[in-house]
Design a protein around this motif. Structure first.
Motif, PDB file in Angstrom:
ATOM      1  N   ALA A 150     -11.956  -5.480 -15.561  1.00  0.00           N
ATOM      2  CA  ALA A 150     -11.876  -5.021 -14.167  1.00  0.00           C
ATOM      3  C   ALA A 150     -11.208  -3.652 -14.153  1.00  0.00           C
ATOM      4  N   THR A 151     -11.476  -2.866 -13.111  1.00  0.00           N
ATOM      5  CA  THR A 151     -10.885  -1.514 -13.022  1.00  0.00           C
ATOM      6  C   THR A 151     -10.226  -1.370 -11.655  1.00  0.00           C
ATOM      7  N   TRP A 152      -8.931  -1.321 -11.652  1.00  0.00           N
ATOM      8  CA  TRP A 152      -8.225  -1.319 -10.377  1.00  0.00           C
ATOM      9  C   TRP A 152      -7.437  -0.023 -10.201  1.00  0.00           C
ATOM     10  N   MET A 153      -7.942   0.793  -9.292  1.00  0.00           N
ATOM     11  CA  MET A 153      -7.303   2.075  -8.985  1.00  0.00           C
ATOM     12  C   MET A 153      -6.843   2.108  -7.523  1.00  0.00           C
ATOM     13  N   THR A 154      -7.719   1.677  -6.616  1.00  0.00           N
ATOM     14  CA  THR A 154      -7.518   1.919  -5.181  1.00  0.00           C
ATOM     15  C   THR A 154      -6.363   1.105  -4.600  1.00  0.00           C
ATOM     16  N   GLU A 155      -5.571   1.776  -3.749  1.00  0.00           N
ATOM     17  CA  GLU A 155      -4.491   1.088  -3.021  1.00  0.00           C
ATOM     18  C   GLU A 155      -4.703   1.281  -1.523  1.00  0.00           C
ATOM     19  N   LYS A 157      -3.497   2.994   0.770  1.00  0.00           N
ATOM     20  CA  LYS A 157      -3.519   4.329   1.385  1.00  0.00           C
ATOM     21  C   LYS A 157      -4.794   5.102   1.103  1.00  0.00           C
ATOM     22  N   GLY A 158      -5.692   4.542   0.290  1.00  0.00           N
ATOM     23  CA  GLY A 158      -7.001   5.188   0.145  1.00  0.00           C
ATOM     24  C   GLY A 158      -7.431   5.405  -1.290  1.00  0.00           C
ATOM     25  N   GLY A 159      -8.749   5.457  -1.447  1.00  0.00           N
ATOM     26  CA  GLY A 159      -9.331   5.572  -2.781  1.00  0.00           C
ATOM     27  C   GLY A 159      -9.739   6.983  -3.154  1.00  0.00           C
ATOM     28  N   SER A 160      -9.992   7.847  -2.160  1.00  0.00           N
ATOM     29  CA  SER A 160     -10.501   9.185  -2.495  1.00  0.00           C
ATOM     30  C   SER A 160      -9.402  10.058  -3.090  1.00  0.00           C
ATOM     31  N   ASP A 161      -8.222   9.987  -2.502  1.00  0.00           N
ATOM     32  CA  ASP A 161      -7.120  10.849  -2.922  1.00  0.00           C
ATOM     33  C   ASP A 161      -6.124  10.022  -3.740  1.00  0.00           C
ATOM     34  N   TYR A 184      -5.536  -2.693  -3.608  1.00  0.00           N
ATOM     35  CA  TYR A 184      -6.128  -3.150  -2.345  1.00  0.00           C
ATOM     36  C   TYR A 184      -7.594  -3.566  -2.468  1.00  0.00           C
ATOM     37  N   PHE A 185      -8.322  -2.895  -3.331  1.00  0.00           N
ATOM     38  CA  PHE A 185      -9.716  -3.279  -3.608  1.00  0.00           C
ATOM     39  C   PHE A 185      -9.806  -3.588  -5.092  1.00  0.00           C
ATOM     40  N   ALA A 186      -9.703  -4.839  -5.446  1.00  0.00           N
ATOM     41  CA  ALA A 186      -9.704  -5.205  -6.861  1.00  0.00           C
ATOM     42  C   ALA A 186     -10.898  -6.121  -7.115  1.00  0.00           C
ATOM     43  N   PRO A 241     -16.038 -11.379  -6.652  1.00  0.00           N
ATOM     44  CA  PRO A 241     -14.823 -11.561  -5.879  1.00  0.00           C
ATOM     45  C   PRO A 241     -13.998 -10.265  -5.864  1.00  0.00           C
ATOM     46  N   THR A 242     -13.852  -9.693  -4.672  1.00  0.00           N
ATOM     47  CA  THR A 242     -13.020  -8.494  -4.531  1.00  0.00           C
ATOM     48  C   THR A 242     -11.742  -8.922  -3.816  1.00  0.00           C
ATOM     49  N   GLY A 243     -10.635  -8.696  -4.458  1.00  0.00           N
ATOM     50  CA  GLY A 243      -9.390  -9.219  -3.907  1.00  0.00           C
ATOM     51  C   GLY A 243      -8.334  -8.153  -3.734  1.00  0.00           C
ATOM     52  N   ALA A 401     -23.070   3.435  -1.597  1.00  0.00           N
ATOM     53  CA  ALA A 401     -22.723   4.805  -1.190  1.00  0.00           C
ATOM     54  C   ALA A 401     -21.215   4.995  -1.018  1.00  0.00           C
ATOM     55  N   ILE A 402     -20.462   3.915  -1.068  1.00  0.00           N
ATOM     56  CA  ILE A 402     -19.012   4.030  -0.797  1.00  0.00           C
ATOM     57  C   ILE A 402     -18.175   3.852  -2.057  1.00  0.00           C
ATOM     58  N   TRP A 403     -18.406   2.754  -2.797  1.00  0.00           N
ATOM     59  CA  TRP A 403     -17.496   2.540  -3.939  1.00  0.00           C
ATOM     60  C   TRP A 403     -17.844   3.480  -5.087  1.00  0.00           C
ATOM     61  N   GLU A 404     -16.979   3.506  -6.059  1.00  0.00           N
ATOM     62  CA  GLU A 404     -17.072   4.453  -7.193  1.00  0.00           C
ATOM     63  C   GLU A 404     -17.022   5.900  -6.707  1.00  0.00           C
ATOM     64  N   GLY A 405     -16.370   6.099  -5.568  1.00  0.00           N
ATOM     65  CA  GLY A 405     -16.290   7.446  -4.985  1.00  0.00           C
ATOM     66  C   GLY A 405     -17.415   7.633  -3.980  1.00  0.00           C
ATOM     67  N   THR A 406     -17.030   7.944  -2.745  1.00  0.00           N
ATOM     68  CA  THR A 406     -18.014   8.098  -1.671  1.00  0.00           C
ATOM     69  C   THR A 406     -18.911   9.304  -1.944  1.00  0.00           C
ATOM     70  N   SER A 407     -19.937   9.438  -1.114  1.00  0.00           N
ATOM     71  CA  SER A 407     -20.836  10.588  -1.264  1.00  0.00           C
ATOM     72  C   SER A 407     -20.070  11.903  -1.104  1.00  0.00           C
ATOM     73  N   HIS A 408     -19.089  11.929  -0.173  1.00  0.00           N
ATOM     74  CA  HIS A 408     -18.278  13.165  -0.024  1.00  0.00           C
ATOM     75  C   HIS A 408     -17.597  13.513  -1.348  1.00  0.00           C
ATOM     76  N   ARG A 409     -17.033  12.486  -1.968  1.00  0.00           N
ATOM     77  CA  ARG A 409     -16.305  12.689  -3.232  1.00  0.00           C
ATOM     78  C   ARG A 409     -17.241  13.257  -4.309  1.00  0.00           C
ATOM     79  N   GLN A 410     -18.467  12.734  -4.345  1.00  0.00           N
ATOM     80  CA  GLN A 410     -19.409  13.214  -5.372  1.00  0.00           C
ATOM     81  C   GLN A 410     -19.703  14.688  -5.161  1.00  0.00           C
ATOM     82  N   MET A 411     -19.890  15.063  -3.892  1.00  0.00           N
ATOM     83  CA  MET A 411     -20.203  16.474  -3.602  1.00  0.00           C
ATOM     84  C   MET A 411     -19.034  17.364  -3.988  1.00  0.00           C
ATOM     85  N   LEU A 412     -17.832  16.934  -3.615  1.00  0.00           N
ATOM     86  CA  LEU A 412     -16.660  17.788  -3.875  1.00  0.00           C
ATOM     87  C   LEU A 412     -16.356  17.860  -5.371  1.00  0.00           C
ATOM     88  N   ASP A 413     -16.505  16.745  -6.055  1.00  0.00           N
ATOM     89  CA  ASP A 413     -16.276  16.766  -7.511  1.00  0.00           C
ATOM     90  C   ASP A 413     -17.365  17.570  -8.215  1.00  0.00           C
TER      91      ASP A 413
HETATM   92  C1  FAD Z   1     -16.853  -3.865  -2.042  1.00  0.00           C
HETATM   93  C2  FAD Z   1     -15.886  -2.884  -2.614  1.00  0.00           C
HETATM   94  C3  FAD Z   1     -15.319  -3.131  -3.840  1.00  0.00           C
HETATM   95  C4  FAD Z   1     -14.421  -2.231  -4.408  1.00  0.00           C
HETATM   96  N1  FAD Z   1     -13.875  -2.495  -5.623  1.00  0.00           N
HETATM   97  C5  FAD Z   1     -12.977  -1.631  -6.160  1.00  0.00           C
HETATM   98  C6  FAD Z   1     -12.361  -1.883  -7.437  1.00  0.00           C
HETATM   99  O1  FAD Z   1     -12.659  -2.867  -8.100  1.00  0.00           O
HETATM  100  N2  FAD Z   1     -11.446  -1.019  -7.896  1.00  0.00           N
HETATM  101  C7  FAD Z   1     -11.078   0.086  -7.196  1.00  0.00           C
HETATM  102  O2  FAD Z   1     -10.241   0.837  -7.675  1.00  0.00           O
HETATM  103  N3  FAD Z   1     -11.625   0.356  -5.979  1.00  0.00           N
HETATM  104  C8  FAD Z   1     -12.562  -0.465  -5.464  1.00  0.00           C
HETATM  105  N4  FAD Z   1     -13.132  -0.199  -4.238  1.00  0.00           N
HETATM  106  C9  FAD Z   1     -12.614   0.903  -3.457  1.00  0.00           C
HETATM  107  C10 FAD Z   1     -13.519   2.106  -3.408  1.00  0.00           C
HETATM  108  O3  FAD Z   1     -13.503   2.777  -4.639  1.00  0.00           O
HETATM  109  C11 FAD Z   1     -13.051   2.963  -2.229  1.00  0.00           C
HETATM  110  O4  FAD Z   1     -13.425   2.288  -1.044  1.00  0.00           O
HETATM  111  C12 FAD Z   1     -13.620   4.361  -2.231  1.00  0.00           C
HETATM  112  O5  FAD Z   1     -13.156   5.085  -3.336  1.00  0.00           O
HETATM  113  C13 FAD Z   1     -13.232   5.130  -0.959  1.00  0.00           C
HETATM  114  O6  FAD Z   1     -11.878   4.999  -0.694  1.00  0.00           O
HETATM  115  P1  FAD Z   1     -11.389   4.472   0.728  1.00  0.00           P
HETATM  116  O7  FAD Z   1     -12.196   3.294   1.094  1.00  0.00           O
HETATM  117  O8  FAD Z   1      -9.930   4.290   0.680  1.00  0.00           O
HETATM  118  O9  FAD Z   1     -11.757   5.627   1.735  1.00  0.00           O
HETATM  119  P2  FAD Z   1     -10.886   6.931   1.985  1.00  0.00           P
HETATM  120  O10 FAD Z   1     -10.485   7.547   0.711  1.00  0.00           O
HETATM  121  O11 FAD Z   1      -9.810   6.616   2.969  1.00  0.00           O
HETATM  122  O12 FAD Z   1     -11.956   7.856   2.692  1.00  0.00           O
HETATM  123  C14 FAD Z   1     -12.377   7.633   4.045  1.00  0.00           C
HETATM  124  C15 FAD Z   1     -13.508   8.625   4.335  1.00  0.00           C
HETATM  125  O13 FAD Z   1     -12.985   9.948   4.219  1.00  0.00           O
HETATM  126  C16 FAD Z   1     -13.835  10.699   3.382  1.00  0.00           C
HETATM  127  N5  FAD Z   1     -13.070  11.740   2.697  1.00  0.00           N
HETATM  128  C17 FAD Z   1     -11.947  11.592   1.950  1.00  0.00           C
HETATM  129  N6  FAD Z   1     -11.552  12.791   1.482  1.00  0.00           N
HETATM  130  C18 FAD Z   1     -12.444  13.712   1.936  1.00  0.00           C
HETATM  131  C19 FAD Z   1     -12.580  15.126   1.784  1.00  0.00           C
HETATM  132  N7  FAD Z   1     -11.738  15.841   1.047  1.00  0.00           N
HETATM  133  N8  FAD Z   1     -13.615  15.744   2.399  1.00  0.00           N
HETATM  134  C20 FAD Z   1     -14.506  15.032   3.122  1.00  0.00           C
HETATM  135  N9  FAD Z   1     -14.427  13.695   3.310  1.00  0.00           N
HETATM  136  C21 FAD Z   1     -13.408  13.037   2.714  1.00  0.00           C
HETATM  137  C22 FAD Z   1     -14.383   9.673   2.395  1.00  0.00           C
HETATM  138  O14 FAD Z   1     -15.524  10.166   1.725  1.00  0.00           O
HETATM  139  C23 FAD Z   1     -14.658   8.525   3.339  1.00  0.00           C
HETATM  140  O15 FAD Z   1     -15.873   8.746   3.983  1.00  0.00           O
HETATM  141  C24 FAD Z   1     -14.065  -1.072  -3.683  1.00  0.00           C
HETATM  142  C25 FAD Z   1     -14.644  -0.823  -2.434  1.00  0.00           C
HETATM  143  C26 FAD Z   1     -15.548  -1.712  -1.908  1.00  0.00           C
HETATM  144  C27 FAD Z   1     -16.162  -1.414  -0.568  1.00  0.00           C
END
Ligand code: FAD
Length: 482
Positions: A150-155, A157-161, A184-186, A241-243, A401-413
């Motif tokens: 498993a790979t657990w990064m997100t807490e 306060k958010g996954g993008s930053d 938070y998303f494990a 199971p995402t916990g 389109a959301i996990w593993e980095g949202t589409s915004h994240r892909q564009m910025l990276d």
């Molecule tokens: C079903 C599911 C399972 C998951 N499992 C895991 C897991 O196993 N391990 C793990 O680590 N994570 C997991 N995740 C978390 C996932 O990686 C995050 O949801 C994702 O990285 C986005 O983070 P966030 O949800 O906190 O959104 P946020 O980071 O809060 O972002 C909210 C919105 O703001 C946008 N945004 C943020 N910064 C910018 C910017 N600079 N410019 C423009 N737009 C921006 C984002 O693109 C998004 O649209 C899971 C998520 C889901 C839905």
């Protein structure tokens, strides 16, 4: 266009020259056709698994409960070699082929396999010899005893930053570390081994302050090493199971050098972003084939709806786009297969891979969402009903389109690779011979114009460029092999 191969992921891969005739892959597909799809449908409908936190004597056990059929489905992929074939063949290709077939039948099920792969890779690259001896054989078992990752990064306060949001703290403890914090998303909660992002005490409060740790489910004395607070009830990926995971002085081992943690995190994400791209294409193929099956049987205005010019043209267009999306996703796979063993500092080939991977993750996920929505429309009203499965593809695609980095994240990276590593020049060089010189020059000039804009404009107008660059790359790759 031959629509008949679209109902078989294996045949599609073979037709596109992506896969040779592998008996083990055919057997895996056959298993899904005969048995797995029904199990997958039942898991999706019956809902997410549930958590038993205590045994009847009040001891914390945190067991995740599924029907036995689920385990049979899950273990099928491990047995077929989603992990062990990678080590045996020293190649990621067999894993991604299996992920494609999985994604066609159950996009969520690809997640446990992917995160296990993203655990296996850093363990084998950066684990100390003792940890490798302890854990690798368990992950490479070919039977039901296999250990999952498993790979657990997100807490919370958010996954993008991640640099700002990760509050899990790591304290040294002899040759080990102790981790305390909440994830938070494990996904694949309950896995026997996880890779976890945490900040060593005193490390900078930014992304460079993060390190990557190996966290087993059980401590050396056999006690639970992490607790699962709850499982999430999600719109899709219900077969994983995402916990929310609580780490409390959890035993951990550092992977690689502490100050290189962000590179290790990104390397793990490389694997899952590419898996996401492959899964998105598989999902789109599935949505198209389901829509086609419906459209050949539903009649309106005196003939099957697929024969009406407007819809027929849409099918042709979707299939062509599918082929282009597939080339882009598999180019990311091939490049990753060349560079995944690299460690920092990376080669230009690695930077080329990164740009292709960001383009692929972005473009294929958006394509999957659009295609799943379109397939639902082809079904008309019944497309919205839970009974006929096509609505599921839209739910599943939304997650891609959301996990593993949202589409915004892909564009910025992706922009970062272009700015810092000249990624666009590496890419356009790579595409020489697949697009005309004038088209390559025009694309280069377009990217350079973007880079010349002030910061707010450059980011604000990025999507059009990124979309065009992805589409340009995908179509050029289609020329190469077509
Ligand atoms: C079903 C599911 C399972 C998951 N499992 C895991 C897991 O196993 N391990 C793990 O680590 N994570 C997991 N995740 C978390 C996932 O990686 C995050 O949801 C994702 O990285 C986005 O983070 P966030 O949800 O906190 O959104 P946020 O980071 O809060 O972002 C909210 C919105 O703001 C946008 N945004 C943020 N910064 C910018 C910017 N600079 N410019 C423009 N737009 C921006 C984002 O693109 C998004 O649209 C899971 C998520 C889901 C839905």
């Amino acid at each position: 266009m031959r629509f008949d191969v679209f109902d078989s992921p294996v045949q599609f891969l073979e037709q596109e020259g992506i896969s040779a005739d592998h008996d083990w892959l055919r057997q895996y597909q056959l298993w899904f056709q005969n048995e797995g799809q029904a199990i997958s449908d039942a898991v999706d409908r019956a809902g997410t698994p549930w958590l038993r936190m205590f045994d009847r004597w009040g001891t914390r056990v945190d067991e995740i409960l599924y029907p036995p059929e689920y385990w049979r489905m899950l273990r099928q992929g491990y047995r077929s070699g989603v992990l062990w074939r990678v080590v045996e063949q020293n190649s990621l290709i067999p894993a991604y082929l299996l992920l494609y077939v999985t994604g066609f039948h159950d996009p969520g099920l690809a997640c446990p396999y992917t995160v296990s792969l993203s655990t296996l890779s850093p363990l084998s690259k950066y684990g100390d010899p003792e940890r490798k001896a302890q854990f690798l054989p368990r992950m490479l078992e070919r039977d039901d005893n296999v250990w999952q990752g498993a790979t657990w990064m997100t807490e919370i306060k958010g996954g993008s930053d991640l640099g700002a949001a990760v509050e899990t703290v790591a304290q040294p403890d002899g040759n080990q570390w102790r981790l305390t914090g909440d994830k938070y998303f494990a996904s694949n909660a309950g896995a026997e081994l996880a890779v976890v992002a945490a900040r060593p005490e005193g490390a900078p409060q930014n992304v460079r302050g993060l390190s990557l740790f190996l966290v087993p489910r059980r401590r050396g004395d056999g006690q639970l090493n992490y607790c699962i607070r709850r499982l999430k009830d999600k719109i899709a990926t219900r077969s994983v199971p995402t916990g929310e995971v609580e780490l409390r002085q959890s035993e951990a081992w550092l992977l690689g050098r502490a100050e290189y943690g962000i590179y290790l995190i990104l390397e793990a994400l490389n694997l899952s972003r590419v898996a996401n791209s492959v899964g998105a294409v598989a999902l789109a193929q599935r949505a198209i084939t389901d829509a086609y099956s419906f459209a050949t049987q539903r009649t309106a205005f005196g003939k099957p709806i697929v024969q009406h010019p407007l819809l027929h043209r849409q099918f042709e267009h979707r299939c062509q786009q599918l082929r282009a999306a597939s080339r882009l996703a598999w180019e990311a796979v091939y490049l990753l297969d060349e560079v995944w063993q690299e460690k920092p500092p990376y080669s230009d080939r690695y930077h080329l891979f990164r740009l292709v991977a960001h383009l692929a993750k972005y473009w294929t996920a958006e394509f999957a969402v659009e295609t799943a929505k379109w397939a639902m429309e082809v079904y008309g009203g019944v497309g919205t009903l839970y009974e006929y499965r096509v609505e599921r593809w839209l739910r599943e695609a939304m997650i891609l389109a959301i996990w593993e980095g949202t589409s915004h994240r892909q564009m910025l990276d992706g922009l970062e690779v272009i700015e810092r590593k000249n990624g666009h020049r590496l890419l356009l060089q790579h595409l020489r011979g697949n697009a005309s010189d004038s088209a390559l020059r025009a694309m280069e000039a377009r990217v350079d114009r973007q880079l010349g804009l002030d910061e707010i404009e450059r980011e604000g107008t990025l999507e059009d460029l990124f979309d065009d660059l992805a589409s340009f790359t995908a179509n050029a790759l289609l020329n190469r092999q077509g």
